[in-house]
Enzyme design. Sequence first.
Site, mmCIF file in Angstrom:
data_model
loop_
_atom_site.group_PDB
_atom_site.id
_atom_site.type_symbol
_atom_site.label_atom_id
_atom_site.label_comp_id
_atom_site.label_asym_id
_atom_site.label_seq_id
_atom_site.Cartn_x
_atom_site.Cartn_y
_atom_site.Cartn_z
ATOM 1 N N SER A 336 0.850 -1.194 0.000
ATOM 2 C CA SER A 336 0.000 0.000 0.000
ATOM 3 C C SER A 336 0.881 1.238 0.000
ATOM 4 O O SER A 336 1.996 1.211 0.534
ATOM 5 C CB SER A 336 -0.867 0.021 1.259
ATOM 6 O OG SER A 336 -0.054 0.200 2.409
ATOM 7 N N ASP A 337 0.396 2.326 -0.581
ATOM 8 C CA ASP A 337 1.071 3.592 -0.316
ATOM 9 C C ASP A 337 0.902 3.837 1.183
ATOM 10 O O ASP A 337 -0.038 3.337 1.810
ATOM 11 C CB ASP A 337 0.463 4.734 -1.140
ATOM 12 C CG ASP A 337 1.427 5.922 -1.235
ATOM 13 O OD1 ASP A 337 2.406 5.961 -0.450
ATOM 14 O OD2 ASP A 337 1.215 6.806 -2.079
ATOM 15 N N CYS A 338 1.840 4.599 1.756
ATOM 16 C CA CYS A 338 1.930 4.572 3.215
ATOM 17 C C CYS A 338 0.729 5.241 3.866
ATOM 18 O O CYS A 338 0.558 6.453 3.760
ATOM 19 C CB CYS A 338 3.264 5.162 3.641
ATOM 20 S SG CYS A 338 4.576 4.099 2.969
#
Length: 836
Positions: A336-338
């Site tokens: 996931s993007d953070c």
Amino acid sequence: MPLAISPMASASSFRQLPPFLAALLCAIAMATTSSAATVPAAGRRGPIGTNGKNYTKVCDPARFASLGLDMSRFRYCDASLPYGDRVRDLVGQLTLDEKVSNLGDRADGAPRVGLPHYRWWGEALHGVSDVGPWGTWFGDVVPGATSFPLVITTAASFNETLWRSVGAAVSTEIRAMYNLGHAELTYWSPNINVVRDPRWGRASETPGEDPFLVGRYAVNFVRGMQDIVVSGAGDGHSGEDPFSRPIKVSSCCKHFTAYDVDAWFDADRLTFDAEVQERDMVETFERPFEMCIREGDASCVMCSYNRVNGVPACADARLLSETVRNQWQLHGYIVSDCDSVRVMVRDAKWLNFTGVEATAASMKAGLDLDCGMFWEGVKDFFTTYGVDAVRQGKIKEADVDNALANVYTTLMRLGFFDGMPEFESLGAKDVCSEDHMELAADAARQGMVLLKNDAKRLPLDPKRINSVSLVGLLQHINATDVMLGDYRGTPCRVVTPYNAIRKMVNSTNVHACDNGACDTAGGLGRAAKTAKISDATIVIAGLNMSVEKESNDREDLLLPWNQTSWINAVAEASPYPIVLVIMSAGGVDVSFAQNNSKIGAIVWAGYPGEEGGTAIADVLFGKHNPGGRLPLTWYKNEYVNQIPMTSMALRPDAALGYPGRTYKFYSGPSVLYPFGHGLSYTTFTYTSTTTTGATVTIPIAAWEHCKLLTYKPGAAPSPSPACPALNVASHRCDESVSFAVTVRNSGGVAGDHVVPVYTSPPAEVGDAPIKQLVAFRRVFVPAGGAVEVPFTLNVCKDLAIVEETAYTVVPSGASTVIVGDDGLALSFKVTIHLAV
Ligand SMILES: *[C@@H]1O[C@H](CO)[C@@H](O)[C@H](O)[C@H]1NC(C)=O
Ligand SMILES: *[C@@H]1O[C@H](CO)[C@@H](O)[C@H](O)[C@H]1NC(C)=O
Ligand SMILES: *[C@@H]1O[C@H](CO)[C@@H](O)[C@H](O)[C@H]1NC(C)=O
Ligand SMILES: *[C@@H]1O[C@H](CO)[C@@H](O)[C@H](O)[C@H]1NC(C)=O
Ligand SMILES: *[C@@H]1O[C@H](CO)[C@@H](O)[C@H](O)[C@H]1NC(C)=O
Ligand SMILES: *[C@@H]1O[C@H](CO)[C@@H](O)[C@H](O)[C@H]1NC(C)=O
Ligand SMILES: *[C@@H]1O[C@H](CO)[C@@H](O)[C@H](O)[C@H]1NC(C)=O
Ligand SMILES: *[C@@H]1O[C@H](CO)[C@@H](O)[C@H](O)[C@H]1NC(C)=O
């Protein structure tokens, strides 16, 4: 961020001035001194364990012994077994709690079974970066790493070999740092979202607006990062099991998908719902990712913060499982993007999900690893809520096993468990090596774009120019920061424009425009005076990260901070037409300069990285003949009033009055410099004996179904063709068209030239791109010489368009192949006859 910059002559010369004088005219005539480099001491090997590690491979009997374990009892360390079996053994050894504690970017490992912790978060967009918690860090034996130009600049080279070489140099530095306990092996680069809108704040991180160009950058950078042996060609698989193919460093295509609004007025990426038509998905948003995975064989994909048609990208099974993993055959993991999972709950409030529900939905959709920050005491969602998600029956424990299998298989391929002898001798001498710094300089040189050059104002002749005046903001003249852009690490050194330019001439006069020093009549007078005393005036201007950056989109395309007014004043005062250098990622409306005959030349330097000054000076003084091309359209500022940034559609929309986006669809009057624009100090001509046109007859087999085509109003052929269009998905696609173009250098100096090839569909086809890039080649042509450049276009790939129905089809009729840009163009027809 503190930079490890060596003491430079420029620094001391500026510092010797009283502060109130620093912003005024400072005539500095100095002898040339070479700027020193802070290169880490060659060959010094740091103690293993500087980031808590005292091993270079997990499966080391001594390591197990020190943990009180007998390695031979762990099948996952048996190198004679296939990775699949070993990974199954490893995951099978873990308790549910242990499993879940390894689903976040800060994976705990499981000391009980000899599995160490691992920091997944690494960034290496344009050189090794220390962005991300603890995985990669600088200090002691590795004070810095080579900081290459920002991607938009390297992309402007249109040189695939260069992109691969940069990827390979970056991964070599990572391997060296890994050996020294300074880095991990997984990096979330490249950023391959297309710059759909000129206001996007992250243009610097990307290869521009064209999906094919972005895709080719991705393939080459990923191959450079991942491949053990980097070869010029070979984008396919070599027959070996792709899930066991060793990789040097893991590279990640991000951010999937339809992500390119950061923060624009009320729109924010965390809550943005991108409304995208399927045609635009296939044609624009997914294409670079498909290329990155299929042709680059990237081992990771990162899903984005935004929603796509209502569904968060990181919880969309159709995007992650169906498309990325099944259709494109990802051999790797999805991260996931953070905070993307947290964002569903906290920001988008999607379906009123709880943490457990968001965790379950994402994992079921195909997300393997959750990157998350600490927020209100809660770290990433997977490790926080994963156990409950299983206990509450929202996911199977087997879903967790599957996610872990994807991440550990990637670590196996990286030699994390068994070591990788090919790279074990790399050490400090391989970081910031002379070769890598020269490659960074070369990338910057190759990416410089000459936008305007009236009456051959450039190059400046160092034999005739004794003194130059440099005017601009110190952040651009004395650029120790701006050239490094975002996702930087600590550079090896920084060569500023001032430092490099003053080596070319006997005296350099600097006038800094900071703190309003050029905004008053008196200030302008002093700026003008500087221009009068030299043989040439160079103005360095542009943007910085306060204007364009992640989480910061632009509102206009103008030069900020009153730069336009003093550039014009300096030009007016100068006895000779001045030279303007622009530092930026996105396009800047410099029509005022394009129009002004007292501004003789304009160079776009992008954000050229740590060696940027050298590249700028080499171009201005003719040591390098610029050959870069714009990887995105430069619009006039009025464009931003014609369409909101949040509209995702690429095609013009008559009902809404939107003009269309990118060179493929925008045909309005607001273009300042088109995609592909870039001048040279020499002149090139094209000839071709094989471009008289071609007809390709494609027999349509019984099982193939022809597709309908959209025609322009009133343009439908009559009678309508028996087979209007070929469905690429159901065809073998071995038809091709070959031709060659001879590029002749008819000017007086050697130079690089980019040959772009575009195709455009038959004139009667409606709603199609005006033209689309399908191939390009950068070639070197000696003065007076000629080079033959061959091309082979695959009919299905290069003459296809994406129909309204989202089918990719080859239209019947006469398509056009266009070779060249900037008025230097050859074109010919390829007529496709679909025989039923
Ligand atoms: C110019 O850059 C150097 C770093 O290279 C810095 O130390 C110095 O302060 C800068 N000069 C001015 C006037 O800002
Ligand atoms: C490595 O470090 C760990 C603690 O992090 C320690 O328990 C172990 O004994 C060390 N192993 C070796 C081989 O030095
Ligand atoms: C979310 O909860 C709010 C308040 O309870 C409710 O008004 C809304 O309809 C819910 N939304 C969804 C999508 O269930
Ligand atoms: C630079 O200075 C040197 C020594 O004073 C002189 O010989 C040379 O001609 C000068 N160069 C130019 C371009 O004027
Ligand atoms: C810009 O410069 C002009 C003089 O050229 C001055 O009148 C004006 O106040 C400046 N504007 C800003 C915002 O500094
Ligand atoms: C960008 O430049 C402006 C004007 O000089 C300055 O105020 C700002 O701090 C700079 N931003 C960065 C990130 O350097
Ligand atoms: C550039 O020149 C054109 C034609 O002379 C003029 O219409 C336009 O206003 C000028 N633009 C600027 C920014 O000076
Ligand atoms: C492309 O880049 C490579 C690697 O830096 C370089 O060797 C080559 O000369 C470049 N090609 C051209 C035509 O500039």
